[in-house]
Design an enzyme around this catalytic site. Structure first.
Site, PDB file in Angstrom:
ATOM      1  N   ASP A 174      -0.877  -6.130  -0.021  1.00  0.00           N
ATOM      2  CA  ASP A 174      -1.437  -5.483   1.176  1.00  0.00           C
ATOM      3  C   ASP A 174      -2.943  -5.319   1.033  1.00  0.00           C
ATOM      4  O   ASP A 174      -3.423  -4.826   0.003  1.00  0.00           O
ATOM      5  CB  ASP A 174      -0.829  -4.095   1.357  1.00  0.00           C
ATOM      6  CG  ASP A 174       0.471  -4.124   2.136  1.00  0.00           C
ATOM      7  OD1 ASP A 174       0.656  -5.023   2.967  1.00  0.00           O
ATOM      8  OD2 ASP A 174       1.307  -3.226   1.902  1.00  0.00           O
ATOM      9  N   ASP A 233       0.834  -1.201   0.000  1.00  0.00           N
ATOM     10  CA  ASP A 233       0.000   0.000   0.000  1.00  0.00           C
ATOM     11  C   ASP A 233       0.872   1.256   0.000  1.00  0.00           C
ATOM     12  O   ASP A 233       0.371   2.375  -0.093  1.00  0.00           O
ATOM     13  CB  ASP A 233      -0.991   0.003   1.154  1.00  0.00           C
ATOM     14  CG  ASP A 233      -0.344  -0.147   2.523  1.00  0.00           C
ATOM     15  OD1 ASP A 233       0.907  -0.121   2.597  1.00  0.00           O
ATOM     16  OD2 ASP A 233      -1.078  -0.297   3.514  1.00  0.00           O
ATOM     17  N   SER A 234       2.196   1.055   0.015  1.00  0.00           N
ATOM     18  CA  SER A 234       3.137   2.158  -0.206  1.00  0.00           C
ATOM     19  C   SER A 234       2.981   2.735  -1.606  1.00  0.00           C
ATOM     20  O   SER A 234       3.508   3.825  -1.895  1.00  0.00           O
ATOM     21  CB  SER A 234       4.578   1.684  -0.005  1.00  0.00           C
ATOM     22  OG  SER A 234       4.823   0.459  -0.680  1.00  0.00           O
ATOM     23  N   GLU A 294       8.739  -3.961  11.133  1.00  0.00           N
ATOM     24  CA  GLU A 294       9.193  -2.674  10.618  1.00  0.00           C
ATOM     25  C   GLU A 294       9.658  -1.752  11.727  1.00  0.00           C
ATOM     26  O   GLU A 294       8.946  -1.509  12.699  1.00  0.00           O
ATOM     27  CB  GLU A 294       8.077  -1.986   9.811  1.00  0.00           C
ATOM     28  CG  GLU A 294       8.505  -0.659   9.224  1.00  0.00           C
ATOM     29  CD  GLU A 294       7.516  -0.096   8.208  1.00  0.00           C
ATOM     30  OE1 GLU A 294       7.765   1.023   7.718  1.00  0.00           O
ATOM     31  OE2 GLU A 294       6.502  -0.764   7.908  1.00  0.00           O
ATOM     32  N   GLU A 330      -1.779  -5.600   8.758  1.00  0.00           N
ATOM     33  CA  GLU A 330      -1.027  -4.978   9.844  1.00  0.00           C
ATOM     34  C   GLU A 330      -1.761  -5.163  11.169  1.00  0.00           C
ATOM     35  O   GLU A 330      -2.963  -4.907  11.263  1.00  0.00           O
ATOM     36  CB  GLU A 330      -0.833  -3.485   9.579  1.00  0.00           C
ATOM     37  CG  GLU A 330      -0.021  -3.178   8.333  1.00  0.00           C
ATOM     38  CD  GLU A 330       0.172  -1.682   8.114  1.00  0.00           C
ATOM     39  OE1 GLU A 330      -0.250  -0.886   8.999  1.00  0.00           O
ATOM     40  OE2 GLU A 330       0.737  -1.292   7.083  1.00  0.00           O
ATOM     41  N   LYS A 345      -1.345  -9.441   2.920  1.00  0.00           N
ATOM     42  CA  LYS A 345      -0.652  -8.984   4.125  1.00  0.00           C
ATOM     43  C   LYS A 345      -1.541  -8.015   4.899  1.00  0.00           C
ATOM     44  O   LYS A 345      -2.218  -7.183   4.291  1.00  0.00           O
ATOM     45  CB  LYS A 345       0.678  -8.307   3.784  1.00  0.00           C
ATOM     46  CG  LYS A 345       1.469  -7.841   5.018  1.00  0.00           C
ATOM     47  CD  LYS A 345       2.884  -7.435   4.672  1.00  0.00           C
ATOM     48  CE  LYS A 345       2.986  -6.069   4.051  1.00  0.00           C
ATOM     49  NZ  LYS A 345       2.609  -4.988   4.999  1.00  0.00           N
TER      50      LYS A 345
END
Length: 272
Positions: free
Chosen positions: A91, A52-53, A190, A123, A121
């Protein structure tokens, strides 16, 4: 006794588990489009993350929060068409899985069906336990992400190193063990202290991939635009730039402009 490095024609979730068991480091990079993904895959990177970067490096947003599920599927579909070897992880974007396990499953299914991705993925730890369970129960591989979780940036208020205090460090370790117990196949850590990351990697049997988490983990991930020096304003300690494409591309484009203005391009050999 050293174990001979195994050649993987196609990297799978099982491959990553084997790599950890054999002590082979896992390479992981982001990609968001066909052309870049093809280069990354041909270079034998093990895992491609459609992160999602993309919200930052492709769309210019300040955070990862604005990118939508439809946009993530678009980027993932472009990447999938390019790869032959790498495992492709996508993501699930902010707001598509955190609060409602049923929505989490719908989001994961859309990504898998519409893009052809290999895994998703998410978070978080215990806070998203039910969402992770629901996705895994559908047979969809899940990679976890702990430490600095960019989708929670407004909760943290800063991109500083996480889990430096004992309480947060303990929670992170507990969350990592929980994600493994639930059935996640790997975890990204991270921007946390290297010793804590090493402890996490030694405490779970699944691969731990670091970004700003030191060298004691099972693999590393970077954003491709940072590695190649396309982005210039992002300079964390953990980033190693392998090229300065911003400068090299700028020089090439400037030369093109000069050649066009001077009528040097195209020359006689470059026309029909």
């Amino acid at each position: 006794m050293s174990v001979a490095k195994k050649e993987y024609k196609r990297v799978t979730v099982k491959s990553l588990i084997e790599m950890k068991r054999n002590g082979e480091r896992i390479s992981m990079l982001t990609a968001y489009d066909f052309s870049m993904a093809k280069i990354v895959d041909d270079a034998n990177v093990d895992v491609i993350l459609v992160g999602d970067s993309a919200s930052n490096v492709m769309a210019g947003h300040e955070t990862t929060l604005p990118i939508t599920l439809d946009q993530m599927i678009y980027h993932a579909s472009s990447v999938i068409r390019a790869i032959k070897r790498a495992l492709v992880v996508v993501d699930i974007p902010f707001g598509s899985y955190q609060s409602d396990p049923k929505e989490a499953l719908r989001s994961a299914i859309r990504i898998m069906k519409e893009s052809g991705a290999h895994a998703v993925k998410v978070e978080g730890g215990i806070e998203i336990k039910e969402s992770v369970k629901r996705i895994l129960n559908a047979g969809i591989p899940v990679m976890g992400h702990l430490g600095l979780t960019p989708q929670s940036i407004y909760k943290f208020g800063t991109y500083t190193v996480r889990a430096k205090e004992e309480e947060e460090a303990k929670k992170l370790l507990d969350d990592a063990k929980l994600l493994e117990k639930l059935g996640c196949f790997a975890i990204v850590l991270e921007k946390i202290p290297a010793q804590l990351a090493k402890k996490v990697a030694e405490s779970v049997h699944i691969p731990v991939i670091g970004i700003g988490a030191g060298n004691g983990v099972d693999g590393q991930v970077l954003v491709i635009h940072d590695l190649l020096g396309i982005t210039q304003e992002f300079n964390p300690r953990f980033l190693r730039r392998y090229m300065n494409l911003y400068e090299e591309m700028g020089n090439a484009i400037s030369q093109y402009v000069t050649d066009v203005k001077s009528r040097d391009f195209p020359n006689e050999e470059e026309q029909y």
